[in-house]
Design a protein around this motif. Structure first.
Motif, short mmCIF file in Angstrom:
data_model
loop_
_atom_site.label_atom_id
_atom_site.label_comp_id
_atom_site.label_asym_id
_atom_site.label_seq_id
_atom_site.Cartn_x
_atom_site.Cartn_y
_atom_site.Cartn_z
N CYS A 324 5.42 -15.13 61.66
CA CYS A 324 4.83 -14.79 63.56
C CYS A 324 5.62 -15.97 64.40
O CYS A 324 6.22 -15.63 66.13
CB CYS A 324 3.11 -15.02 64.03
SG CYS A 324 2.21 -14.13 63.19
N ALA A 325 6.64 -16.45 64.00
CA ALA A 325 8.01 -16.81 65.07
C ALA A 325 8.05 -16.62 65.72
O ALA A 325 8.92 -16.85 67.13
CB ALA A 325 8.53 -17.92 64.09
N ARG A 329 6.55 -14.67 74.76
CA ARG A 329 5.93 -16.23 75.61
C ARG A 329 4.58 -15.06 75.75
O ARG A 329 3.35 -15.74 76.42
CB ARG A 329 6.69 -15.74 76.92
CG ARG A 329 5.95 -17.20 78.06
CD ARG A 329 5.51 -18.70 77.29
NE ARG A 329 4.50 -18.98 77.87
CZ ARG A 329 5.15 -19.87 78.19
NH1 ARG A 329 6.21 -20.49 78.05
NH2 ARG A 329 3.79 -20.71 79.26
N LYS A 330 5.15 -13.86 75.79
CA LYS A 330 3.43 -12.83 76.54
C LYS A 330 3.06 -12.94 75.67
O LYS A 330 1.79 -13.26 76.18
CB LYS A 330 4.12 -11.72 76.42
CG LYS A 330 3.19 -10.81 77.81
CD LYS A 330 3.85 -9.50 78.54
CE LYS A 330 2.74 -8.62 78.57
NZ LYS A 330 3.56 -7.15 79.00
N GLN A 331 2.82 -12.89 74.29
CA GLN A 331 1.86 -12.60 72.71
C GLN A 331 1.80 -14.19 73.02
O GLN A 331 0.14 -14.24 72.61
CB GLN A 331 3.21 -12.61 72.17
CG GLN A 331 3.53 -10.74 71.68
CD GLN A 331 4.30 -10.52 70.70
OE1 GLN A 331 5.23 -11.18 70.39
NE2 GLN A 331 3.59 -10.12 69.56
N LEU A 332 1.88 -15.35 73.43
CA LEU A 332 1.73 -16.75 73.18
C LEU A 332 0.58 -16.46 74.32
O LEU A 332 -0.91 -17.46 73.94
CB LEU A 332 2.34 -17.47 73.15
CG LEU A 332 3.43 -17.86 71.72
CD1 LEU A 332 4.57 -18.22 72.25
CD2 LEU A 332 2.29 -17.97 70.44
N ASP A 333 0.95 -16.17 75.40
CA ASP A 333 -0.23 -16.54 76.28
C ASP A 333 -0.67 -15.83 75.59
O ASP A 333 -2.88 -16.49 76.53
CB ASP A 333 0.56 -16.09 77.61
CG ASP A 333 1.61 -16.63 78.64
OD1 ASP A 333 1.64 -17.91 77.81
OD2 ASP A 333 2.26 -16.97 78.93
N ASP A 337 -5.13 -17.21 76.04
CA ASP A 337 -6.34 -16.67 76.47
C ASP A 337 -7.14 -16.24 75.63
O ASP A 337 -8.87 -16.62 76.34
CB ASP A 337 -5.64 -14.90 77.59
CG ASP A 337 -4.58 -15.22 79.02
OD1 ASP A 337 -4.66 -16.63 79.16
OD2 ASP A 337 -3.93 -14.57 79.37
N PHE A 338 -6.74 -15.71 75.01
CA PHE A 338 -7.97 -15.14 73.76
C PHE A 338 -8.54 -16.10 73.01
O PHE A 338 -9.85 -16.58 73.24
CB PHE A 338 -7.58 -15.09 72.50
CG PHE A 338 -8.42 -14.61 70.90
CD1 PHE A 338 -8.95 -13.01 70.75
CD2 PHE A 338 -8.44 -15.22 70.04
CE1 PHE A 338 -9.78 -13.69 69.89
CE2 PHE A 338 -9.29 -15.48 69.29
CZ PHE A 338 -10.55 -13.80 69.34
N LEU A 387 4.68 -19.31 62.13
CA LEU A 387 3.98 -19.34 63.41
C LEU A 387 2.95 -20.78 63.14
O LEU A 387 1.66 -19.55 62.46
CB LEU A 387 3.58 -18.31 64.58
CG LEU A 387 3.29 -18.79 65.48
CD1 LEU A 387 3.89 -19.29 67.03
CD2 LEU A 387 2.38 -17.74 66.57
N ILE A 388 3.00 -21.59 64.24
CA ILE A 388 2.18 -22.68 63.23
C ILE A 388 1.21 -22.25 64.89
O ILE A 388 1.33 -23.12 65.41
CB ILE A 388 2.65 -23.97 63.14
CG1 ILE A 388 3.16 -24.12 61.95
CG2 ILE A 388 1.31 -24.97 63.08
CD1 ILE A 388 3.61 -25.16 61.61
#
Length: 585
Positions: A324-325, A329-333, A337-338, A387-388
């Motif tokens: 998932c690296a 930005r949008k996905q991480l945001d 939010d989640f 992705l950590i």
RNA sequence: GGUCCGGUAGUUCAGUUGGUUAGAAUACAUGCCUGUCACGCAUGGGGUCGCGAGUUCGAGUCUCGUCCGGACCGCCA
């Protein structure tokens, strides 16, 4: 005669037979010179043909049939001119000779078909129509078969199915009781059982040795997709057993059911995990182990870089999301939010991208060098491309939040395959749980659960550390069942009640009969109860138990079909000596 | 007790920045049609935009309240 055959059984071999079928009109297709009628029952659909040239009156009657009319039609089986390979009866049709309307139908509020246009609310209001749909009925058939197989297995293991009373006594421990006023005993109430717990223990004292019951239980608590106020349990109890015997017996039942209902062969021992490990690695006492993504505790290695949020946190926990690296930005945001949703309640989310080229990009680059982050990655067993995700804060709360995040990532990565089944036993639950509200210990399972022998000495000094002989069966993150080895000694049971804040008098008043019974030769015993509805919904591949219950209640505990609960007549209240009291504002 | 999402034709839904007579699909009714099976074609009826108040020249649309449904938190020994 209403029928010679069902609507699902006629085949090409039946050609030329004269048959009579009864059922509901699925659809009448009027082509002018001829009319086709699809007749449906529980077993299938069969097509009838009416022809203007053969019998104009009969054909005219057929073209006027509405949806869901109940009819009996007689005719001769014929091979179809144009066959329908989509249905089992599609090679034949019946040339109609006689049509009897048994019952007319109003136009149904939604169409009775698998892909219905009806919404949930409407389906519940007209549940009897909803149950005509194949997909809904099939869920109840699964439930029926489960019942048969549970009985087969347990009967073969010498269990005796015994009914226990539904009108019993209210007790303060556990969930809120449904109460029922007693007319003959003014001012007194029965309670509906939250489980037949004490009765099955009494049956052990009676020497039944092995008891089971597929039984309704009642809890007056708020509903969820997997919680109804009345629900069904497979309730079991065994004498002269240790925890190991129960686990083996009911692992066997689980395997038997998977074989019979899903044709899934579980030729392995169910993994076992202590409660402590479940919390440590999954932040939950019911982990979904269809996928790994275990928590990694970074508390030690991530502190000391002058990053206040981390330095002050009791716990720093991470999960590694494989591949998932490349998250934007949008996905991480969105993930941030989640976790910040009030239901989850994290303050924020730290991410570390371990890029394919071996470099790191994180939201805490200001505080941590690539070398620092490499240490994290090593601890998390991360590879380039992973992705950590890191959450920090109070230990218990953060683990719970991380659990939600882990499940969300599992969902996103498609790791929660509903055709994969990962059963496990969670064991060594704490005996007691501190309750802030009442400022006392509560039984985590129930007050009849026995403590582990080796922890018994801690009961007075450190009650929270005592582990119980209690266990849960968890499948795919769903608590399917739970049980314990019980206390079978009066003194130990008395002591237990004392730890739970009961005076001896209260204990005697509530459970005196059980402690009396213990005096007359109680065998060592223990048991387990499986959530029958949850198991059925697992087998049916559903998220909610509502669709394996014929007439379920809605979110507010109402049956919208019969409109219950409802007010009762003043006469009834008077007869029961009941009056209403207003809650103080 | 709390958070979030939704409520428009029988049903599933669309409805733009607040602006003409609120639309589509499907269902239903009527007519035509002899091989359909998601039949086809034509015509037609069908709306208290959940309810109440407010803002406005004007509210399906904005605000507040309320009811109903759903998901979740608390709760569920």
């Amino acid at each position: 005669m209403y029928r010679t055959h069902t609507c699902g059984e006629l085949r090409i071999q039946n050609v030329n037979e004269t048959v009579t079928l009864s059922g509901w009109v699925q659809k009448a297709r009027d082509l002018g010179g001829m009319t086709f009628v699809d007749l449906r029952d529980r077993y299938g659909i069969t097509q009838f043909v009416f022809n203007m040239e053969t019998d104009a009156d009969l054909c005219d009657k057929a073209r006027k049939l509405g949806r869901e009319y109940v009819v009996a039609i007689t005719g001769k089986v014929a091979e179809r001119e144009s066959k329908n390979s989509k249905i089992p009866t599609g090679e034949v049709e019946i040339i109609a000779e006689k049509l009897e309307i048994l019952s007319k139908s109003a136009v149904p509020p939604f169409t009775i078909e698998d892909e219905t246009d009806g919404g949930d609310e409407l389906r519940m209001k007209y549940r009897y129509l909803d149950l005509r749909r194949n997909c809904v009925r099939e869920n109840l058939v699964i439930r029926h078969k489960m019942g048969i197989e549970v009985r087969n297995y347990l009967d073969q293991k010498d269990f005796i199915e015994t009914e226990t009373p539904v009108l019993i006594k209210s007790t303060p421990e556990g969930a809120r009781d449904f109460i029922v006023p007693s007319r003959m005993n003014p001012g007194e109430f029965y309670a509906l059982p939250q489980s037949p717990q004490v009765f099955k223990q009494l049956l052990m004292i009676s020497g039944f040795d092995r008891y089971y019951q597929i039984v309704k239980c009642f809890r007056d608590e708020d509903l969820r997709a997997d919680r109804q106020p009345e629900f069904t349990q497979i309730d079991c109890e065994m004498s002269f057993v240790e925890q190991e015997d129960i686990l083996n017996t009911f692992e066997g039942l689980t395997k038997h059911l998977f074989k019979k209902l899903k044709n899934v062969e579980m030729d392995f021992d169910f993994p076992r995990m202590s409660y402590a490990d479940a919390m440590k690695y999954y932040g939950s006492d019911k982990p979904d182990i269809r996928f790994e993504m275990k928590f990694v505790d970074l508390s030690e290695i991530a502190r000391g870089n002058d990053f206040k949020v981390f330095d002050e946190a009791e716990y720093i926990g991470a999960i590694c999301a494989e591949g998932c690296a490349n998250y934007t930005r949008k996905q991480l945001d969105k993930l941030t939010d989640f976790v910040k949703k009030p239901q989850i309640g994290a303050k924020g989310l730290v991410y570390v991208k371990y890029n394919e080229d071996g470099s790191f990009k994180s939201s805490v680059d200001k505080f941590y060098s690539a070398e620092d982050l490499a240490k994290w990655a090593e601890a998390c067993n991360a590879k380039p491309g992973d992705l950590i995700l890191v959450l920090v804060g109070d230990k218990a709360a953060t683990q719970t939040q991380l659990c939600e995040l882990r499940l969300e990532m599992g969902e996103r990565l498609g790791l929660r395959d509903k055709n994969k089944f990962s059963p496990m036993w969670v064991v060594d639950f704490p005996l007691l749980e501190w309750d802030e509200d009442s400022q006392r210990f509560h039984a985590m399972h129930h007050p009849f659960t026995s403590p582990k022998k080796e922890d018994f000495h801690l009961l007075d000094t450190d009650p929270g550390a005592v582990r119980a002989n209690a266990y849960d069966l968890v499948i795919n993150g769903v608590e399917i069942g739970g049980g314990s080895i019980r206390i079978h000694d009066t003194d130990q049971q008395k002591q237990m009640f004392r730890h739970l804040g009961f005076t001896d008098e209260e204990a005697k008043e509530q459970f005196g009969f059980l402690m009396d019974a213990f005096q007359y030769g109680a065998p060592p015993h223990g048991g387990i109860a499986f959530g029958f509805d949850r198991l059925a919904s697992l087998f049916a591949g559903l998220e909610t138990i509502r669709d394996v219950i014929a007439f379920p209640k809605n979110n507010s505990g109402r049956d919208v079909m019969i409109d219950s609960p409802s007010a009762v007549a003043d006469d009834q209240l008077l007869e029961l000596n009941l009056d209403f009291r207003q809650k103080p504002e």
